[in-house]
Design an enzyme around this catalytic site. Structure first.
Site, short mmCIF file in Angstrom:
data_model
loop_
_atom_site.label_atom_id
_atom_site.label_comp_id
_atom_site.label_asym_id
_atom_site.label_seq_id
_atom_site.Cartn_x
_atom_site.Cartn_y
_atom_site.Cartn_z
N ASP A 56 -14.42 2.20 8.46
CA ASP A 56 -13.06 2.15 7.91
C ASP A 56 -12.84 0.83 7.20
O ASP A 56 -13.29 -0.23 7.66
CB ASP A 56 -12.04 2.29 9.04
CG ASP A 56 -10.62 2.08 8.54
OD1 ASP A 56 -10.14 2.95 7.79
OD2 ASP A 56 -10.02 1.05 8.88
N TYR A 61 -7.57 -5.62 3.57
CA TYR A 61 -8.52 -6.44 4.33
C TYR A 61 -9.24 -7.42 3.41
O TYR A 61 -10.12 -7.06 2.64
CB TYR A 61 -9.52 -5.55 5.05
CG TYR A 61 -8.92 -4.55 6.01
CD1 TYR A 61 -7.64 -4.73 6.53
CD2 TYR A 61 -9.63 -3.43 6.42
CE1 TYR A 61 -7.09 -3.82 7.41
CE2 TYR A 61 -9.10 -2.52 7.30
CZ TYR A 61 -7.82 -2.71 7.80
OH TYR A 61 -7.28 -1.79 8.67
N LYS A 86 -7.48 3.10 2.58
CA LYS A 86 -6.04 3.27 2.78
C LYS A 86 -5.28 3.12 1.47
O LYS A 86 -5.77 2.51 0.52
CB LYS A 86 -5.55 2.27 3.83
CG LYS A 86 -6.31 2.40 5.15
CD LYS A 86 -5.80 1.48 6.22
CE LYS A 86 -6.59 1.63 7.50
NZ LYS A 86 -7.94 0.99 7.40
#
Length: 339
Positions: A56, A61, A86
């Protein structure tokens, strides 16, 4: 290196079969402390070599850094692992001296713009493919929508974006076969219940709310997932570090009542000669909605430590003792019954 034989669980009604242990990509991007790029790539490569088939990541990030690093490793992998990223944040270029870095050490030179609209989600997805260097991903999560991130009032216009167009974009991507599954990636279960009101979802990445320390998501969220045939990926199985010997809970110093509860759980684990982190890592999988546990090691050595905890056999009596001592929420599924 010989790959391990991990149990696999199906993601909702899709054809995705996910190893029950995954690799989270936030720590690799240098949250709170730096992670050298070579070390991050080595960690992701090691995860795939040992047989983990789910990774993921997210635009947030490292403000793009994680997607770049993960993509470099995944492109070399055969077979390709299941990849999730995401949507909900678009990255806009900014001068590093004017950048809001948040908790990221040495992020890429971007700021975040929240956008849960139809166009925003499609653009976010395309941008992620560019950073990953991939033609597709398997799972798209709506990232950090909800009051926990935006506040009650601040979330209202963003939720309106998702309800009026963003969800439709996700459905089109999934129903057209561009991605295989859609869901939310959040730290609060309540917004996942709101999401059920918009329509059907496949999988929720829920961090910190269904752990050995906290089962607040048990009902009505986890029970609704069973009813609606949705799966759950459990992020943050160590509750920000408090379950691996740290003093942090929910990204802040743990209050005294949480510390006391951890000590009580740890005492039960010691009575069965089971390390607390091993119990924390394996606990979420006792729930039938859970398909994966997603820790975030920062190095191959940290991953090896997680694998050591993963291999420890936990007697069913440990879970029942925790239940008997009131350290699990009533109704928590455990081997042989419920708490």
């Amino acid at each position: 290196m010989t790959a391990r034989s991990f149990e696999k669980r199906r993601v909702a009604q899709t054809d995705l079969a996910m190893t029950t242990l995954g690799l989270g990509g936030a720590s690799l991007a240098g949250i709170f402390s730096a992670v050298p790029a070579d070390q991050a790539r080595a960690t992701a490569r090691h995860a795939l070599e040992v047989g983990i088939n789910y990774v993921d990541t997210a635009p947030q990030y490292g403000l793009g850094r994680s997607e770049h690093l993960v993509g470099e490793v995944v492109r070399e992998a055969s077979p390709r692992p299941i990849i999730s990223t995401k949507v909900g944040r678009r990255l806009t270029p900014v001068s590093p001296d004017r950048q809001d870095k948040g908790n990221w050490v040495d992020p890429l030179p971007f700021d975040q713009l929240y956008d849960y609209s139809y166009d925003g989600i499609l653009r976010s997805y395309e941008d992620s493919l560019q950073r990953l260097g991939l033609e597709k991903v398997d799972i798209l999560y709506v990232h950090d929508i909800g009051a926990a991130t935006h506040g009650v009032e601040g979330n209202k216009p963003l939720w309106a974006q998702l309800a009026s167009g963003g969800y439709r974009a996700l459905r089109e991507l999934r129903d057209g076969g561009t991605v295989k599954a859609i869901g939310l990636g959040v730290n609060e279960w309540e917004v996942c219940m709101d999401a059920f009101g918009l329509g059907d979802w496949d999988v929720f990445l829920l961090a910190g709310r269904y752990t050995l320390l906290e089962q607040t998501a048990l009902a009505p969220f986890m029970t609704t997932c069973i009813e609606r045939k949705a799966s759950v990926v459990v992020g943050g199985p160590f509750n920000s570090g408090i379950l691996v010997g740290g003093d942090t809970f929910n990204y802040a110093k743990a209050p005294d009542d949480v510390v006391a509860r951890v000590r009580a759980i740890e005492a039960v684990c010691k009575a069965f000669n089971v390390p607390l982190p091993a119990a924390a890592l394996q606990f979420p999988l006792t729930h039938p909605a859970v398909c994966n546990v997603l820790p975030g090691p920062r190095s191959p050595a940290e991953l090896d430590g997680i694998l050591d905890w993963w291999d420890i056999r936990i007697p069913a009596a440990l879970w029942s003792t925790l239940a008997d001592e009131g350290l699990l929420a009533p109704g928590t599924p455990i081997p042989g019954g419920t708490a």
